[in-house]
Design a protein around this motif. Structure first.
Motif, mmCIF file in Angstrom:
data_model
loop_
_atom_site.group_PDB
_atom_site.id
_atom_site.type_symbol
_atom_site.label_atom_id
_atom_site.label_comp_id
_atom_site.label_asym_id
_atom_site.label_seq_id
_atom_site.Cartn_x
_atom_site.Cartn_y
_atom_site.Cartn_z
ATOM 1 N N GLU A 2 0.826 -1.198 0.000
ATOM 2 C CA GLU A 2 0.000 0.000 0.000
ATOM 3 C C GLU A 2 0.859 1.246 0.000
ATOM 4 O O GLU A 2 0.560 2.226 -0.665
ATOM 5 N N VAL A 61 -9.658 -8.545 -5.177
ATOM 6 C CA VAL A 61 -8.841 -8.562 -3.967
ATOM 7 C C VAL A 61 -7.570 -7.747 -4.189
ATOM 8 O O VAL A 61 -6.870 -7.926 -5.194
ATOM 9 N N ASP A 62 -7.273 -6.860 -3.244
ATOM 10 C CA ASP A 62 -6.064 -6.042 -3.326
ATOM 11 C C ASP A 62 -5.634 -5.671 -1.906
ATOM 12 O O ASP A 62 -6.493 -5.495 -1.028
ATOM 13 N N PRO A 63 -4.317 -5.518 -1.669
ATOM 14 C CA PRO A 63 -3.874 -5.138 -0.329
ATOM 15 C C PRO A 63 -4.068 -3.658 -0.003
ATOM 16 O O PRO A 63 -4.004 -3.272 1.160
ATOM 17 N N ALA A 64 -4.281 -2.830 -1.030
ATOM 18 C CA ALA A 64 -4.353 -1.378 -0.828
ATOM 19 C C ALA A 64 -5.804 -0.910 -0.760
ATOM 20 O O ALA A 64 -6.535 -0.989 -1.755
ATOM 21 N N GLU A 65 -6.205 -0.409 0.388
ATOM 22 C CA GLU A 65 -7.574 0.070 0.549
ATOM 23 C C GLU A 65 -7.874 1.224 -0.409
ATOM 24 O O GLU A 65 -9.001 1.370 -0.896
ATOM 25 N N LEU A 68 -8.976 -0.295 -3.649
ATOM 26 C CA LEU A 68 -10.320 -0.858 -3.514
ATOM 27 C C LEU A 68 -11.373 0.243 -3.498
ATOM 28 O O LEU A 68 -12.434 0.107 -4.112
ATOM 29 N N TRP A 83 -15.519 -6.464 -3.342
ATOM 30 C CA TRP A 83 -14.226 -5.817 -3.123
ATOM 31 C C TRP A 83 -13.703 -6.238 -1.753
ATOM 32 O O TRP A 83 -14.349 -5.995 -0.728
ATOM 33 N N ARG A 85 -10.222 -6.657 0.874
ATOM 34 C CA ARG A 85 -8.818 -6.356 1.154
ATOM 35 C C ARG A 85 -8.086 -7.651 1.488
ATOM 36 O O ARG A 85 -8.489 -8.408 2.374
ATOM 37 N N ASP A 87 -4.400 -10.321 -0.002
ATOM 38 C CA ASP A 87 -3.308 -10.514 -0.951
ATOM 39 C C ASP A 87 -3.053 -12.000 -1.128
ATOM 40 O O ASP A 87 -3.864 -12.835 -0.698
#
Length: 264
Positions: A2, A61-65, A68, A83, A85, A87
């Protein structure tokens, strides 16, 4: 992760090229209309949003809010995207999925470990699909068809930006995704290359630059304005027309287990 992309989400969503309708249609055909698809490392939904119209559900799916949040904003009227959060280390916490697609995110991961875990999690007909720059002869990682790249590199060097840092994990073993997949449980590979011609202006190239991990607003900090002005000036000095053409070649690599039958 992030921190690397801090402040980049709006630029990523606006200036990163889409993959094009032909790529999305090919993906949807390979995955099937009734499938639940995990878009792992989804960013602001570059694949998830257009793909949602061709499949049952997308788990984005993504680690960075921040990424998202941008995706949720852009897809406010699309009901079949979740959506989430997470990884590649949180795969077992996710709802069930039939297939996995990754667009320019696989290189951030421990690729062999992720494929081994997906072998345990995916159903028998599950597909791993990778979407990204075409594998070109002599230049396996990054397309050379970026006529502005010498200018970009000079300016980044002037600002002590580590332009290769984002690719270090990708280069670590000097193995392309094709090579990793060929020795994985998903070794039945099908690859198609799609070509598009894009036209860029100065603002587009500046915005594209701010979408990268090594030159994101978070990395630049209080040097952001100076960097933008230096890049804009250098680009126009190199090409006063302010117009660049690019032939963008994208590979769609669909990987299945040997002998597996499609789910669709």
């Amino acid at each position: 992760m992030e921190d690397l992309f801090g402040g980049a989400a709006p630029y990523y969503a606006r200036y990163r090229p889409t993959y094009g309708q032909a790529v999305i249609e090919h993906l949807a055909g390979a995955l099937g209309a009734d499938s639940r698809v995990l878009d792992l490392g989804c960013g602001p939904g570059t694949i998830a949003i257009p793909l949602a119209g061709g499949v049952k559900t997308v788990l984005a799916v993504d680690p960075a809010e921040e990424m998202l949040a941008e995706g949720r904003r852009l897809a406010a009227d699309i009901p079949n995207i979740m959506w989430i959060r997470g990884d590649s280390t949180t795969l077992r916490t996710l709802p069930p999925f039939d297939h996995v697609v990754m667009g320019r995110s696989f290189h951030w991961m421990d690729r062999r470990v992720v494929l081994a875990e997906l072998d345990e999690l995916l159903p028998p007909g599950g597909v791993v699909a990778l979407v990204g720059p075409a594998r070109l002869s002599g230049e396996p990682w990054q397309p050379s068809a970026q006529p502005w790249q010498p200018v970009e590199r000079r300016v980044c060097e002037d600002f002590d930006l580590e332009i290769s840092a984002a690719a270090n994990c990708y280069h670590a073993t000097e193995e392309h995704h094709h090579d990793i997949l060929a020795t994985s449980p998903f070794s039945d590979l099908e690859c198609r290359t799609f070509r598009r011609r894009l036209v860029w202006d100065v603002e587009g190239l500046v915005g594209l630059q701010l979408s990268y991990s090594y030159s994101s607003p978070a990395v630049l900090g209080d040097r952001l304005h100076a960097f933008v002005e230096a890049l804009r000036k250098a680009l126009l000095a190199d090409n006063p027309t302010g117009r660049w053409e690019q032939e963008l070649m994208t590979d769609v690599l669909v990987a299945r287990r040997r002998g597996a039958l499609p789910l669709c």
